[in-house]
Design an enzyme around this catalytic site. Structure first.
Site: not given
Ligand code: G3I
Length: 364
Positions: A171, A281
Site C-alpha cells: 500500500e 485479500e
Molecule cells: O488481538 C488484539 C486484542 O488482543 C486487543 O484487545 C485489541 C484491542 O485493540 O486489538 C487486537 O488486535 C487488533 C487486530 O487487528 C485483531 O485482529 C489490532 O489492534 C489491529 O491493529 C489489527 O488490525 C489489523 C490491521 O490490518 C492492522 O494491522 C487487521 O486485523 C487486519 O485485518 C488488517 O489487514 C489489512 C492488511 O494487512 C493490508 N490490507 C488491508 C487489510 C485490512 O485493513
C-alpha cells in the site's frame, strides 16, 4: 463401471451413514459439505492455489476454524502475525512465536505461506519504538534494513519452500496515485522508484528464492491509483529490479469497489509486464446484521467475479480471501454498520458467496 467404482467411495455403507450423520449433527459444518471436494482440490484442477488470511491464535483456540483451514486451503496469508509489530516488538528483540505457529500449521497440512508484510506505513502495524519521530532518515534506513534481513533469514532457515513469497511493500500509493509522502518509510527516500528499487534489490539479495510481490487495494478498476501502480511496476521491470508479482487485495463493500467488470482487462495489462498475479485479500462487506438476500447475493456475485478474473489470466497464482468466517472479523476494518464480509457466517455456515465460489471452480 469406472464411474461406479469412483462413486462408491462417496456412498458409505449403512453403518457409515449413521456415523457420518452423528458427526454432522455435532458439527456446524453440514454433512452435505463434509463430502464435497475442498476448495484446494477444486482450485488445483483450475491451476491455482486457494487460501485465506489466517490468525495463529484462532488456529490454536478454535477447532472448527482450524479444521476448515486445514482441509480447504493450499495457501495461507498470516493476517497479522508476520507484521512488523508482531515480529519485532522491541528494537533488540524479535518474536517469531506466533509466526512459527502459522508455519508449523502449514507444514502439517502441506500448505504454502505468503509473507505479509515487510514494509507497510500503517501505524497500527508498527511498534512504538519505530515511530519515534526523532530518528534520522539514515537511522530509519538502517533499522528497516535490519528488520528485512532478520525476518527473511529467519524464514529462509525455518520455512524454506513453505514461505514462498512476500508482500514486500504494501500500500505505498495514495488514492491519487502518489507515492505516499506521509509514510514513515518515505523519510528514507521520498522518490518512489528509488525506494522500491532499494527495497526489492535488498530483499532479493537476502532471499533469492522468494517471489517478491507488491500488494495494494483499490487497483481493481481503472483510475489514477491503478495507473500509477502500473507505471511503477513497468518502470521497475524495465530497470531489471527483482519484483516478481502483484497482489490485488480486492477489498470491497456495498457502495465501494462494486464494479469488477474491467478487472480482467487490468490483470491482462499487468500480466503482460511479466508479473505473477494474486488476488490477495478478497472480501466484501455488507450492511449488518447480514439478513438481506439482496446484499448476500450481491456479495456472492462479487466473490465469483473476482475469482473469474483470476482464472482469466495464466499468471494468476492464487485466490486468497481476507478471512473465511464472519467469526473472526476485526470490526475496525469496516465502516460502521458494515461487516459480514466473508463466505461463512459466524457459525461457519455457508453463505451464498461460498456456493458461488464453488460454482466457478466446478464449472467446466
Ligand atoms: O488481538 C488484539 C486484542 O488482543 C486487543 O484487545 C485489541 C484491542 O485493540 O486489538 C487486537 O488486535 C487488533 C487486530 O487487528 C485483531 O485482529 C489490532 O489492534 C489491529 O491493529 C489489527 O488490525 C489489523 C490491521 O490490518 C492492522 O494491522 C487487521 O486485523 C487486519 O485485518 C488488517 O489487514 C489489512 C492488511 O494487512 C493490508 N490490507 C488491508 C487489510 C485490512 O485493513
Amino acid at each position: 463401471m469406472r464411474r461406479f467404482c469412483l462413486d462408491r467411495r462417496y456412498f458409505p455403507t449403512a453403518p457409515g451413514i449413521w456415523i457420518l450423520a452423528f458427526l454432522a449433527a455435532g458439527s456446524a459444518f453440514p454433512l452435505s459439505q463434509a463430502k464435497e471436494l475442498p476448495f484446494r482440490t477444486l482450485a488445483k484442477k483450475k491451476g491455482i492455489l486457494f487460501g485465506s488470511a489466517i490468525r495463529a491464535r484462532a488456529i490454536e483456540e478454535d477447532p472448527e476454524y482450524s479444521k476448515f483451514a486445514a482441509k480447504q486451503f493450499s495457501i495461507l496469508t498470516p493476517e497479522n502475525d508476520f507484521k512488523f509489530d508482531a515480529l519485532h516488538p522491541e528494537e533488540s528483540r524479535f518474536d517469531f512465536t506466533r509466526a512459527d505457529q502459522v508455519v508449523a500449521f502449514a507444514k502439517k497440512h502441506r500448505q504454502l505461506v505468503r509473507g505479509h508484510t515487510l514494509v507497510w506505513h500503517n501505524p497500527e502495524a508498527l511498534p512504538d519504538w519505530v515511530k519515534n519521530p526523532d530518528r534520522t532518515p539514515a537511522e530509519l534506513k538502517k533499522l528497516l534494513q535490519n528488520h528485512i534481513k532478520s525476518v527473511l533469514l529467519h524464514f529462509s532457515k525455518t520455512a524454506n519452500g513453505v514461505v514462498v513469497s512476500w508482500d514486500v511493500i504494501n500500500e505505498a500509493f495514495d488514492e491519487e496515485g502518489n507515492f505516499r509522502q506521509d509514510s514513515i518509510w518515505a523519510r528514507i527516500e521520498p522518490d518512489g522508484f528509488k525506494f522500491f528499487s532499494w527495497v526489492y534489490r535488498l530483499s532479493h539479495r537476502i532471499a533469492p528464492k522468494l517471489k517478491l510481490y507488491y500488494n495494494d487495494y483499490g487497483i481493481e478498476a481503472p483510475g489514477k491509483k491503478t495507473e500509477a501502480v502500473f507505471r511503477m511496476m513497468r518502470r521497475l521491470k524495465q530497470a531489471g529490479v527483482p519484483i516478481h508479482g502483484i497482489g490485488f487485495q480486492t477489498h470491497g463493500s456495498s457502495g465501494w469497489n462494486t464494479d469488477l467488470s474491467e478487472f480482467p482487462g487490468i490483470l491482462k495489462r499487468f500480466d503482460k509486464l511479466g508479473l505473477r498475479i494474486t488476488i490477495s485479500e478478497m472480501d466484501y462487506s455488507i450492511p449488518t446484521p447480514a439478513t438481506s438476500t439482496k446484499d448476500l447475493e450481491q456479495q456472492a456475485r462479487i466473490y465469483a467475479e473476482a475469482l473469474k478474473a483470476c482464472l482469466s489470466v495464466n499468471s494468476c497464482q492464487a485466490f486468497i480471501t481476507w478471512g473465511f468466517t464472519d467469526r473472526t472479523l476485526w470490526e475496525g476494518n469496516f465502516k460502521e454498520g458494515f461487516g459480514a464480509s466473508t463466505y461463512l457466517d459466524s457459525e461457519m455456515k455457508p453463505k451464498p458467496a461460498f456456493r458461488a465460489l464453488r460454482r466457478v471452480l466446478t464449472k467446466k
